[in-house]
Design an enzyme around this catalytic site. Structure first.
Site, PDB file in Angstrom:
ATOM      1  N   ASN A 216      11.282  57.270 -31.575  1.00  0.00           N
ATOM      2  CA  ASN A 216      11.796  56.082 -30.865  1.00  0.00           C
ATOM      3  C   ASN A 216      10.682  55.045 -30.692  1.00  0.00           C
ATOM      4  OD1 ASN A 216      14.746  56.260 -29.877  1.00  0.00           O
ATOM      5  ND2 ASN A 216      13.968  58.339 -29.586  1.00  0.00           N
TER       6      ASN A 216
ATOM      7  N   ARG B  27       2.882  66.745  -8.599  1.00  0.00           N
ATOM      8  CA  ARG B  27       3.587  65.816  -9.490  1.00  0.00           C
ATOM      9  C   ARG B  27       3.328  64.380  -9.071  1.00  0.00           C
ATOM     10  NH1 ARG B  27       9.223  66.865  -8.988  1.00  0.00           N
ATOM     11  NH2 ARG B  27       9.464  65.361 -10.654  1.00  0.00           N
TER      12      ARG B  27
ATOM     13  N   MET C 265       8.717  64.194 -21.548  1.00  0.00           N
ATOM     14  CA  MET C 265       9.347  65.395 -21.014  1.00  0.00           C
ATOM     15  C   MET C 265       8.906  65.728 -19.585  1.00  0.00           C
ATOM     16  SD  MET C 265      11.350  65.971 -23.416  1.00  0.00           S
ATOM     17  CE  MET C 265      12.040  67.586 -23.086  1.00  0.00           C
ATOM     18  N   ARG C 266       8.633  64.708 -18.779  1.00  0.00           N
ATOM     19  CA  ARG C 266       8.313  64.924 -17.366  1.00  0.00           C
ATOM     20  C   ARG C 266       9.285  64.102 -16.530  1.00  0.00           C
ATOM     21  NH1 ARG C 266       5.511  69.084 -16.470  1.00  0.00           N
ATOM     22  NH2 ARG C 266       4.904  68.276 -14.437  1.00  0.00           N
TER      23      ARG C 266
ATOM     24  N   LEU D  97       9.915  61.705 -13.645  1.00  0.00           N
ATOM     25  CA  LEU D  97       9.104  60.788 -12.841  1.00  0.00           C
ATOM     26  C   LEU D  97       9.439  60.990 -11.370  1.00  0.00           C
ATOM     27  CD1 LEU D  97       9.418  57.598 -15.063  1.00  0.00           C
ATOM     28  CD2 LEU D  97       7.409  59.079 -14.804  1.00  0.00           C
TER      29      LEU D  97
ATOM     30  N   HIS E 156      18.760  59.047 -23.374  1.00  0.00           N
ATOM     31  CA  HIS E 156      19.228  60.438 -23.290  1.00  0.00           C
ATOM     32  C   HIS E 156      20.170  60.703 -24.460  1.00  0.00           C
ATOM     33  CE1 HIS E 156      20.151  64.252 -21.543  1.00  0.00           C
ATOM     34  NE2 HIS E 156      21.442  63.995 -21.533  1.00  0.00           N
TER      35      HIS E 156
ATOM     36  N   ASP F  93      18.863  61.660 -15.406  1.00  0.00           N
ATOM     37  CA  ASP F  93      19.740  61.035 -16.409  1.00  0.00           C
ATOM     38  C   ASP F  93      20.992  60.429 -15.778  1.00  0.00           C
ATOM     39  OD1 ASP F  93      17.936  61.904 -18.364  1.00  0.00           O
ATOM     40  OD2 ASP F  93      18.969  63.807 -18.615  1.00  0.00           O
TER      41      ASP F  93
ATOM     42  N   THR G 237      19.669  58.518 -35.208  1.00  0.00           N
ATOM     43  CA  THR G 237      19.861  57.293 -35.991  1.00  0.00           C
ATOM     44  C   THR G 237      20.343  56.171 -35.069  1.00  0.00           C
ATOM     45  OG1 THR G 237      20.415  58.622 -37.906  1.00  0.00           O
ATOM     46  CG2 THR G 237      21.103  56.328 -37.976  1.00  0.00           C
TER      47      THR G 237
HETATM   48  C1  GRF Z   1      15.134  61.827 -28.251  1.00  0.00           C
HETATM   49  O1  GRF Z   1      16.163  62.594 -28.771  1.00  0.00           O
HETATM   50  C2  GRF Z   1      15.519  61.263 -26.898  1.00  0.00           C
HETATM   51  O2  GRF Z   1      16.873  61.065 -26.762  1.00  0.00           O
HETATM   52  C3  GRF Z   1      15.063  62.344 -25.950  1.00  0.00           C
HETATM   53  O3  GRF Z   1      13.882  62.864 -26.544  1.00  0.00           O
HETATM   54  C4  GRF Z   1      13.906  62.662 -27.941  1.00  0.00           C
HETATM   55  C5  GRF Z   1      12.637  61.976 -28.309  1.00  0.00           C
HETATM   56  O4  GRF Z   1      12.434  61.868 -29.686  1.00  0.00           O
HETATM   57  N1  GRF Z   1      14.866  61.779 -24.637  1.00  0.00           N
HETATM   58  P1  GRF Z   1      11.186  61.055 -30.258  1.00  0.00           P
HETATM   59  O5  GRF Z   1       9.924  61.662 -29.638  1.00  0.00           O
HETATM   60  O6  GRF Z   1      11.363  59.624 -29.909  1.00  0.00           O
HETATM   61  O7  GRF Z   1      11.225  61.313 -31.745  1.00  0.00           O
END
Ligand code: GRF
Length: 227
Positions: free
Chosen positions: A24, A75, A100-101, A103, A119, A155, A182
């Site tokens: 992303n 945290r 992956m944390r 906030l 998400h 989320d 995608t």
């Molecule tokens: C994505 O699927 C996003 O929806 C989720 O974590 C993934 C991150 O992928 N929150 P990348 O690191 O951007 O490839």
């Protein structure tokens, strides 16, 4: 498709938080390079030193930092370090992209309505981890992705943009994740662009898009047609 002209507003200064692959992040970098998004990526911060996204940032000359959450006893302390770095880099909009944390209110309060996350499901369905597997296990026919403003919950913040994908009978979590990604790579730069254009207004738990395309145009397409 010809991209609609960008506004004369200055580029939005963003800080991108990652933990892993960073596809992303790459989509955002590419949208800026193609002239479809006016953003100045001030810093990329990862809580993991091995995150591949850090290399992607460095390759494009973007400052890339590691703030390892394991160095902190609480945290909140980790979040204080994050906020300090984001302020140092004069970030106005925080983009969570595979970060992956969770906030804490420390960061959420410092950047109220100025933190986006994506998400891989149609919120409020399937929050938390393994959203694609949750969707498969439930047996839904459609899933997708959601860009939203981060709140203290998981989320469940105000929705900015969503895109829908079909779930195929023979999908596994990997094939569904790829189809969803995608769309992620299309709608995340689009959501940031709406912010940069000053078109997002948070009203309670809803986001109002100023000058949104007529409803007919959206209905005809389901997924947002990008400018
Ligand atoms: C994505 O699927 C996003 O929806 C989720 O974590 C993934 C991150 O992928 N929150 P990348 O690191 O951007 O490839």
């Amino acid at each position: 498709m010809t991209a609609a002209p960008l506004t004369t507003r200055p580029p939005v200064k963003i800080g991108v938080l990652i933990s892993g692959e960073g596809t992303n992040l790459q989509a955002i970098i590419d949208a800026v390079a193609r002239g479809e998004l006016k953003a100045d990526i001030r810093v990329v911060i990862s809580n993991k030193a091995a995150a591949r996204g850090l290399e992607r940032a460095r390759k494009h000359g973007i400052p890339a930092e590691v703030i390892d959450h394991r160095r902190f006893t609480s945290r909140d302390d980790f979040d204080h370090a994050l906020v300090a770095s984001l302020h140092t880099h004069q970030v106005e909009l925080v983009i969570c992209a595979g970060f992956m944390r969770l906030l804490t209110p420390v960061t959420v309060a410092a950047f109220r309505d100025r933190i986006m996350n994506i998400h891989p499901a149609l919120c409020p369905s399937f929050p938390g981890v393994d959203a694609q597997k949750q969707a498969l296990d439930y047996g839904v026919r459609f899933s997708g992705c959601t860009v939203f403003f981060v709140t203290e919950g998981i989320d469940d913040g105000p929705v900015i943009v969503q895109a829908v994908v079909p779930v195929h009978q023979d999908d596994d979590a990997g094939t569904l994740a790829a189809r969803i990604q995608t769309e992620e790579h299309r709608i995340y730069p689009f959501a940031i662009r709406l912010y940069q254009e000053g078109r997002l207004e948070v009203r309670g738990r809803k986001v109002h898009i100023l000058d949104a395309p007529p409803t007919d145009a959206i209905a005809a397409d389901v997924n947002p047609r990008l400018p």
